[in-house]
Design an enzyme around this catalytic site. Structure first.
Site, PDB file in Angstrom:
ATOM      1  N   LYS A 112       0.151   4.261  -0.357  1.00  0.00           N
ATOM      2  CA  LYS A 112      -0.483   5.465   0.204  1.00  0.00           C
ATOM      3  C   LYS A 112      -0.210   6.659  -0.724  1.00  0.00           C
ATOM      4  CE  LYS A 112      -0.148   3.268   4.659  1.00  0.00           C
ATOM      5  NZ  LYS A 112      -0.091   3.386   6.109  1.00  0.00           N
ATOM      6  N   ASN A 119       0.873  -1.176   0.000  1.00  0.00           N
ATOM      7  CA  ASN A 119       0.000   0.000   0.000  1.00  0.00           C
ATOM      8  C   ASN A 119       0.909   1.224   0.000  1.00  0.00           C
ATOM      9  OD1 ASN A 119      -1.815   2.028   0.447  1.00  0.00           O
ATOM     10  ND2 ASN A 119      -2.340   1.400   2.544  1.00  0.00           N
ATOM     11  N   HIS A 146      -9.441   1.158   4.592  1.00  0.00           N
ATOM     12  CA  HIS A 146      -8.181   1.377   5.298  1.00  0.00           C
ATOM     13  C   HIS A 146      -8.401   2.345   6.469  1.00  0.00           C
ATOM     14  CE1 HIS A 146      -4.121   2.621   6.231  1.00  0.00           C
ATOM     15  NE2 HIS A 146      -3.738   1.485   5.690  1.00  0.00           N
ATOM     16  N   SER A 193       3.352  -2.181  10.244  1.00  0.00           N
ATOM     17  CA  SER A 193       4.798  -2.204  10.486  1.00  0.00           C
ATOM     18  C   SER A 193       5.451  -3.557  10.175  1.00  0.00           C
ATOM     19  CB  SER A 193       5.112  -1.767  11.926  1.00  0.00           C
ATOM     20  OG  SER A 193       4.680  -0.423  12.130  1.00  0.00           O
ATOM     21  N   GLU A 251      -5.569  -4.892  10.373  1.00  0.00           N
ATOM     22  CA  GLU A 251      -4.516  -3.919  10.625  1.00  0.00           C
ATOM     23  C   GLU A 251      -4.823  -3.169  11.916  1.00  0.00           C
ATOM     24  OE1 GLU A 251      -2.418  -2.701   6.721  1.00  0.00           O
ATOM     25  OE2 GLU A 251      -4.273  -1.567   6.840  1.00  0.00           O
ATOM     26  N   GLY A 294       2.365   2.243  10.653  1.00  0.00           N
ATOM     27  CA  GLY A 294       3.302   3.342  10.497  1.00  0.00           C
ATOM     28  C   GLY A 294       3.967   3.773  11.785  1.00  0.00           C
ATOM     29  N   GLU A 296      -6.816   4.777   7.516  1.00  0.00           N
ATOM     30  CA  GLU A 296      -6.635   6.202   7.203  1.00  0.00           C
ATOM     31  C   GLU A 296      -7.868   6.758   6.501  1.00  0.00           C
ATOM     32  OE1 GLU A 296      -2.882   5.630   5.243  1.00  0.00           O
ATOM     33  OE2 GLU A 296      -2.060   4.990   7.161  1.00  0.00           O
TER      34      GLU A 296
HETATM   35  P1  PGA Z   1       2.814   0.239   7.579  1.00  0.00           P
HETATM   36  O1  PGA Z   1       1.362   0.452   6.902  1.00  0.00           O
HETATM   37  O2  PGA Z   1       3.347  -1.060   7.009  1.00  0.00           O
HETATM   38  O3  PGA Z   1       3.607   1.423   7.127  1.00  0.00           O
HETATM   39  O4  PGA Z   1       2.614   0.162   9.040  1.00  0.00           O
HETATM   40  C1  PGA Z   1       0.484  -0.627   6.729  1.00  0.00           C
HETATM   41  C2  PGA Z   1      -0.793  -0.133   6.109  1.00  0.00           C
HETATM   42  O5  PGA Z   1      -1.242   0.964   6.456  1.00  0.00           O
HETATM   43  O6  PGA Z   1      -1.400  -0.813   5.266  1.00  0.00           O
END
Ligand code: PGA
Length: 249
Positions: A11, A9, A94, A212, A166, A172, A96
């Site tokens: 983003k 992803n 997601h 992460s 997640e 993140g 976000e």
């Molecule tokens: P990250 O993001 O691996 O940077 O923690 C995962 C995601 O948001 O899908």
């Protein structure tokens, strides 16, 4: 059919040249043949990414789509637009999108219906926040997210669904759920699916872990029996790291 899947992803990262270079770099890597690989690029790069990855094992996915088929929705992208450029998979839900764009379970149910009506495959994302984990309501939160957005579906429609658990506190942040925490939740999700549908359906759904995941921890997480792969944010922006995660199975 339950598969090993690693999806990146991206983003809202990279410019056009960087996007094309990352894809070319990924194409030059040896990627495990028993892992399905996909990258969710920013929408403006999807058409180019689909062309760049034609006849490779790398699939392309959207990060989001609108719930309407077409119309006066300035700035939005529909399922049929995605399909017309060769993109047949989309992330939905997601954290976000939920947090910054106010996507509710009810809205996500609409998006799910529109995606399925258009023959799209969905990587459906969900997971609890830190305070929900601390108050030990994480199992209930996840069950509710699934129920509200997906449990109206017929069993047959689940062949188009991939789940991505997640935990928001691990996205993140550099803080990963432990392999035991991931396994515990994935087993819970499968049990909830078995109760709502049946065991055969529960066993057939690929459940990815996201939050992460890095080359250093991927193998331990992927070795858990109910973890079928990963949704990778930050580490999907480096070809070496993403390839190492794919090959961690
Ligand atoms: P990250 O993001 O691996 O940077 O923690 C995962 C995601 O948001 O899908």
């Amino acid at each position: 059919m339950r598969n090993h899947i690693v999806a990146g992803n991206w983003k809202m990262n990279l410019n056009a040249a960087e996007s094309q270079k990352l894809i070319e770099d990924l194409k030059s890597k040896k990627l495990s043949s028993d892992v399905r690989v996909a990258i969710a690029t920013p929408a403006v790069y999807l058409a180019t990414a689909a062309n760049q990855t034609a006849n490779t094992k790398i699939g392309v996915a959207a990060q989001n789509m609108h719930q309407a088929d077409s119309g006066a929705f300035t700035g939005e992208i529909s399922a049929s637009m995605l399909k017309s450029i060769g993109v047949h998979t989309t992330l939905l839900g997601h954290s976000e999108r939920r947090a910054y764009f106010h996507e509710t379970d009810e809205l996500l149910a609409e998006k799910v219906n529109t995606a399925l009506k258009n023959g799209m495959e969905i990587i459906f994302c969900f997971g609890e926040e830190l305070d929900e984990r601390k108050s030990e309501s994480h199992f209930d939160v996840v069950t509710t997210q699934l129920r509200n957005a997906l449990f109206h579906l017929d069993a047959s429609q689940w062949s188009q669904i991939i789940l991505a658990y997640e935990p928001v506190w691990a996205i993140g942040t550099g803080e990963t759920a432990s392999p035991e925490q991931a396994q515990e939740m994935h087993a819970h999700i499968r049990a909830v699916l078995a109760a709502q549908y049946d065991d055969a359906l529960a066993q057939s759904i690929s459940i990815l872990y996201g939050g992460s995941v890095k080359p250093a921890n991927a193998q331990e997480i992927f070795s858990q029996p109910d973890v079928d792969g990963g949704l990778i944010g930050g580490a999907s922006l480096k070809a070496d790291d993403f390839a190492a995660i794919v090959n961690a199975f």
